[in-house]
Motif scaffolding. Structure first.
Motif, PDB file in Angstrom:
ATOM      1  N   PRO A  21       0.814  -1.226   0.000  1.00 10.08           N
ATOM      2  CA  PRO A  21       0.000   0.000   0.000  1.00 10.08           C
ATOM      3  C   PRO A  21       0.850   1.279   0.000  1.00 10.08           C
ATOM      4  O   PRO A  21       1.813   1.408   0.749  1.00 10.08           O
ATOM      5  CB  PRO A  21      -0.803  -0.122   1.300  1.00 10.08           C
ATOM      6  CG  PRO A  21      -0.917  -1.601   1.525  1.00 10.08           C
ATOM      7  CD  PRO A  21       0.383  -2.172   1.052  1.00 10.08           C
ATOM      8  N   ARG A  27      -4.622   1.055   3.598  1.00  7.78           N
ATOM      9  CA  ARG A  27      -3.711   0.183   4.338  1.00  7.78           C
ATOM     10  C   ARG A  27      -2.265   0.682   4.341  1.00  7.78           C
ATOM     11  O   ARG A  27      -1.347  -0.065   4.670  1.00  7.78           O
ATOM     12  CB  ARG A  27      -3.783  -1.236   3.752  1.00  7.78           C
ATOM     13  CG  ARG A  27      -5.131  -1.912   3.985  1.00  7.78           C
ATOM     14  CD  ARG A  27      -5.211  -3.278   3.309  1.00  7.78           C
ATOM     15  NE  ARG A  27      -5.301  -3.159   1.861  1.00  7.78           N
ATOM     16  CZ  ARG A  27      -5.467  -4.188   1.023  1.00  7.78           C
ATOM     17  NH1 ARG A  27      -5.551  -5.419   1.517  1.00  7.78           N
ATOM     18  NH2 ARG A  27      -5.551  -4.007  -0.280  1.00  7.78           N
ATOM     19  N   SER A 247      -0.908 -12.212  -0.984  1.00 10.29           N
ATOM     20  CA  SER A 247      -0.272 -11.217  -0.128  1.00 10.29           C
ATOM     21  C   SER A 247       1.210 -11.492   0.108  1.00 10.29           C
ATOM     22  O   SER A 247       1.935 -10.624   0.603  1.00 10.29           O
ATOM     23  CB  SER A 247      -0.984 -11.156   1.233  1.00 10.29           C
ATOM     24  OG  SER A 247      -0.924 -12.417   1.875  1.00 10.29           O
TER      25      SER A 247
END
Length: 282
Positions: A21, A27, A247
């Motif tokens: 981010p 985030r 992620s």
């Protein structure tokens, strides 16, 4: 468009660096050094694994703006891409999500990147960001004003979106190339990690009339051999992540395995073509 002029190969494998981010995103972690270091690590992993090019995108900035992003995002991406270019000698592309094509063109022009990816260049799409309209008119004129040679790779019926009205894939491909002047088209599945169908890829290839068609999502070691039969290149991201988690960071071993599968697939294509040619001359 001759892909070899950019990638030094006629069938490029393009890996994606998903930026953590950036400033102003929900985030955002508050430390650009952390974002930069992760991007450098992923770019290095992709280069070590043998990809032919890299796309840098603000993937973890979701939810995305449907048009122009905050200026600080453009500043941060410009800085990060410049750092990546100091580490790897590969063609670099920019994808500024969700559809800030002019911002991507600005970054690419400043850092001398070779191409940008535009999610909606042509038509009107209903997305989770709202109604996103094609921006070819503004983008092509902006590229000319900048005296830029940055290539435009455009998605056709992009993932995570639905066209407003009835749209024929072949017509959409032709319009994107012939009327919106894209340099290449990208075909994806319905969402991240989902591949396009073999039938759609073949339809796009025929409609493109020799212009480059890229697989834009869902390619992995198990299916890439079939997906590339009707394509001119492949963009890969999700299947290269550690533990198959979006992620996680990129695994260089998975990159090397994927690149090898593409090479094997291309070799098999060439062998099959040779066999057909031999049979036709008997």
């Amino acid at each position: 468009m001759d892909l070899a002029q950019i990638f030094k190969t006629s069938f490029p494998v393009i890996g994606v660096v998903h930026l953590l981010p950036l400033p102003t995103s929900p985030r955002w972690g508050g430390d650009l050094r952390t974002v930069t270091q992760r991007a450098e690590q992923e770019a290095t992993a992709l280069a070590a694994g043998g990809v032919d090019g890299i796309i840098v995108e603000n993937f973890f900035d979701a939810p995305f703006a449907k048009g122009e992003v905050d200026p600080i995002v453009i500043s941060a991406m410009t800085l990060i891409v410049d750092r990546i270019q100091n580490l790897v000698v590969l063609p670099i592309g920019i994808n500024l999500l969700r559809n800030d094509a002019l911002g991507a063109m600005a970054i690419a022009s400043i850092v001398n990147a070779q191409f940008i990816r535009v999610n909606v260049l042509s038509g009107v799409m209903a997305t989770d960001q709202g109604i996103v309209e094609g921006n070819a008119y503004e983008l092509l004129r902006y590229r000319r004003e900048l005296n830029s040679k940055v290539a435009i790779f455009a998605d056709v019926l992009v993932k995570h979106a639905n066209p407003l009205g009835s749209v024929d894939l072949a017509s959409a491909v032709k319009d994107t190339l012939e009327r919106e002047l894209a340099d290449a088209v990208i075909l994806s599945g319905i969402s991240t990690g989902v591949p396009p169908s073999i039938e759609d890829t073949e339809t796009a290839r025929i409609a493109a009339g020799g212009q480059p068609v890229f697989i834009g999502s869902g390619a992995n070691c198990d299916n890439v051999g079939k997906l590339i039969i009707s394509a001119d290149g492949v963009i890969v991201a999700s299947s290269l992540k550690r533990n198959n988690q979006i992620s996680e960071a990129i695994d260089p071993i998975k990159v090397a395995q994927f690149v090898e599968e593409v090479r094997l697939g291309r070799k098999k294509q060439a062998e099959d073509k040779w066999k057909v040619n031999q049979l036709t001359h008997i």
